[in-house]
Design a protein around this motif. Sequence first.
Motif, mmCIF file in Angstrom:
data_model
loop_
_atom_site.group_PDB
_atom_site.id
_atom_site.type_symbol
_atom_site.label_atom_id
_atom_site.label_comp_id
_atom_site.label_asym_id
_atom_site.label_seq_id
_atom_site.Cartn_x
_atom_site.Cartn_y
_atom_site.Cartn_z
ATOM 1 N N GLU A 4 -17.141 -33.992 -4.624
ATOM 2 C CA GLU A 4 -15.758 -34.409 -4.433
ATOM 3 C C GLU A 4 -15.015 -33.488 -3.464
ATOM 4 O O GLU A 4 -14.050 -33.900 -2.849
ATOM 5 N N ARG A 71 -10.561 -35.592 -2.427
ATOM 6 C CA ARG A 71 -10.079 -36.863 -1.886
ATOM 7 C C ARG A 71 -8.608 -37.082 -2.181
ATOM 8 O O ARG A 71 -7.912 -37.754 -1.439
ATOM 9 N N LEU A 72 -8.119 -36.515 -3.313
ATOM 10 C CA LEU A 72 -6.768 -36.813 -3.773
ATOM 11 C C LEU A 72 -5.806 -35.634 -3.769
ATOM 12 O O LEU A 72 -4.600 -35.842 -3.772
ATOM 13 N N GLU A 73 -6.325 -34.400 -3.790
ATOM 14 C CA GLU A 73 -5.444 -33.247 -3.998
ATOM 15 C C GLU A 73 -5.848 -32.040 -3.163
ATOM 16 O O GLU A 73 -7.009 -31.875 -2.815
ATOM 17 N N PRO A 82 -0.776 -33.334 -4.845
ATOM 18 C CA PRO A 82 -1.336 -34.633 -4.435
ATOM 19 C C PRO A 82 -1.187 -34.826 -2.922
ATOM 20 O O PRO A 82 -0.125 -34.559 -2.351
ATOM 21 N N ARG A 142 -6.610 -37.125 4.748
ATOM 22 C CA ARG A 142 -5.419 -37.977 4.793
ATOM 23 C C ARG A 142 -5.639 -39.154 5.731
ATOM 24 O O ARG A 142 -5.124 -40.234 5.494
ATOM 25 N N SER A 145 -7.771 -41.924 4.038
ATOM 26 C CA SER A 145 -7.228 -42.561 2.822
ATOM 27 C C SER A 145 -6.590 -43.891 3.137
ATOM 28 O O SER A 145 -6.085 -44.148 4.159
#
Length: 145
Positions: A4, A71-73, A82, A142, A145
């Motif tokens: 991740e 991927r998120l944070e 986030p 970013r 995403s």
Amino acid sequence: MSDEDRYREQAVSWLALIWGPVFALVGYLTELIGGGPRHGLTWIGVGLGLALITLPWAYARRRYLTVRVTRLELWQGREALPLGQIKELDDVGTPVGARVLGGGWTVPRKYDELPIRLEDGTVVLAWAKDVEALRDALNEVRGSS
């Protein structure tokens, strides 16, 4: 680096725990080569003692000085930001009193700062030893995403 993680800076490796025992081994071998009295149990105690006092140091550095991008944070120490809250990474000035991510008062020693503008307009300071790699990883994640 886990599957991740898109970027990771570890403050210290657990291998730091062997510095003390290696030092003790060198001391014992020096006694063997020197032909004088041997203090095997003392050197074992020295090696274990140094490893034990290194343990909290390594744990704290790994817990509070690790930088991760998933991927998120964005993780700075124990704080997660986030990625959806990040508005801008390039050409952001550093205002006086900007909050440092990770909970510290200042950017940790030997780390460089990366000002980040959030969606609400505030600027926070991220930090890393390799700020360019951190910025590239954040832009890459970013963008995908």
